[in-house]
Enzyme design. Structure first.
Site, mmCIF file in Angstrom:
data_model
loop_
_atom_site.group_PDB
_atom_site.id
_atom_site.type_symbol
_atom_site.label_atom_id
_atom_site.label_comp_id
_atom_site.label_asym_id
_atom_site.label_seq_id
_atom_site.Cartn_x
_atom_site.Cartn_y
_atom_site.Cartn_z
ATOM 1 C CG HIS A 55 -0.417 0.072 2.532
ATOM 2 N ND1 HIS A 55 0.400 -0.907 3.074
ATOM 3 C CD2 HIS A 55 -0.521 1.026 3.505
ATOM 4 C CE1 HIS A 55 0.747 -0.564 4.303
ATOM 5 N NE2 HIS A 55 0.218 0.616 4.601
ATOM 6 C CG HIS A 57 0.019 4.260 4.807
ATOM 7 N ND1 HIS A 57 -0.688 3.467 5.679
ATOM 8 C CD2 HIS A 57 -0.842 5.218 4.372
ATOM 9 C CE1 HIS A 57 -1.929 3.930 5.769
ATOM 10 N NE2 HIS A 57 -2.056 4.978 4.988
ATOM 11 C CG ASP A 59 4.999 2.956 7.422
ATOM 12 O OD1 ASP A 59 4.073 3.413 6.728
ATOM 13 O OD2 ASP A 59 4.821 2.052 8.258
ATOM 14 C CG HIS A 60 4.174 0.147 4.243
ATOM 15 N ND1 HIS A 60 4.041 -1.164 4.639
ATOM 16 C CD2 HIS A 60 3.757 0.895 5.302
ATOM 17 C CE1 HIS A 60 3.561 -1.207 5.874
ATOM 18 N NE2 HIS A 60 3.383 0.039 6.287
ATOM 19 C CG HIS A 113 -3.927 -0.096 6.800
ATOM 20 N ND1 HIS A 113 -3.824 0.452 8.053
ATOM 21 C CD2 HIS A 113 -2.796 0.263 6.144
ATOM 22 C CE1 HIS A 113 -2.676 1.122 8.146
ATOM 23 N NE2 HIS A 113 -2.041 1.027 7.004
ATOM 24 C CG ASP A 132 0.692 -1.461 7.739
ATOM 25 O OD1 ASP A 132 1.633 -2.232 7.985
ATOM 26 O OD2 ASP A 132 0.816 -0.216 7.717
ATOM 27 C CG HIS A 170 4.157 -1.886 11.282
ATOM 28 N ND1 HIS A 170 4.965 -0.782 11.449
ATOM 29 C CD2 HIS A 170 3.381 -1.616 10.206
ATOM 30 C CE1 HIS A 170 4.685 0.117 10.514
ATOM 31 N NE2 HIS A 170 3.719 -0.363 9.747
#
Ligand code: ZN
Ligand code: FE
Length: 254
Positions: A55, A57, A59-60, A113, A132, A170
């Site tokens: 996805h 975001h 942090d990905h 999410h 996530d 995570h």
């Protein structure tokens, strides 16, 4: 043959390198940063062929552009996310297959999410890279979807073979375990798992991969039909979706 290398990133992210020994092809799932990935590639003498994003975001996808620039890899992501994945090259959709050398990754759409979230399921090898959507003893927060969407997404994962290894994005396991125990204090498997997790973390070990079997036994978001859990949160006899929705709210406030 293949290998999966866990690469811890920042505080609690995991990126994963998947290497197909026969074809020598390599993919990274959700590179938070580029450099730690480049280091593992160099240490093994591997080339990077693909980035598999779950996805959009930050942090990905944080490592996407630098990795693409330095390795010439192709970025694979949900077609629905084409305008918000840095370096997007190849769009995939629900039920499609993307090949990493000889390894087939089945794409499963798991909105909730985020609206475009996908997971990569290597059915022949029993590996699930779920970003996530599903966590060890937990699940993703609802940023762009409804509880009903995420619940439907998790139902798809719940039905995968029990031995499937789960690589989530995570290390939220200990906090998730505390919430799980509040929702189901008498679950013996959960109590035991929390002790094992504590031990692993004290030894500096990751708590991934998990398995579907372990999640069925301990993850409250997979156990919304458990009478003991329903009783503990005051929703005895309610529908699985109602219980799931309430669990997600309780976790947000926990
Ligand atoms: Zn996310
Ligand atoms: Fe994340």
């Amino acid at each position: 043959m293949y290998s999966v290398t866990i690469i811890p990133m920042l505080n609690d992210n995991y990126s994963y390198l998947i290497h197909d020994t026969e074809s020598q092809q390599t993919a990274v799932v959700d590179p938070t940063l580029a450099q730690p990935v480049l280091d593992v590639l160099a240490a093994n003498g591997w080339q990077l062929n693909f980035i598999f994003n779950t996805h959009h975001h930050g942090d990905h996808v944080g490592g996407n552009l630098e990795l693409k620039q330095k390795t010439g890899c192709k970025v694979v992501a949900a077609q629905a996310d084409q305008y918000r994945i840095p370096g997007y090259d190849l769009g995939v959709n629900d039920n499609e297959v993307v090949m990493l050398g000889n390894l087939a990754a089945h794409i499963i759409a798991t909105p909730g999410h985020t609206s475009g979230h996908i997971v990569y399921y290597f059915a022949d090898h029993g590996l699930l890279f779920c970003g996530d959507t599903l966590f060890v003893m937990g699940c993703g927060r609802l940023f762009e979807g409804t509880a009903e969407q995420l619940w439907h997404s998790l139902q798809k994962l719940k039905r995968l073979p029990e031995a499937t290894r789960i690589y989530c994005a995570h290390e939220y396991t200990q906090a998730n375990g505390r919430f799980a125990l509040s929702a189901e204090p008498d679950n013996l498997a959960l109590q035991q798992r929390i002790l094992a997790v504590k031990q692993a973390r004290e030894n500096g070990q990751p708590t991934v991969p998990s398995t579907i079997a372990q999640e069925l036994a301990t993850n409250p978001f997979f156990r919304e039909d458990s009478p003991a859990l329903q009783k503990a949160i005051g929703l005895s006899g309610k529908s699985a979706l109602d219980v799931f929705t309430e669990l997600r709210k309780l976790k947000d406030r926990f």
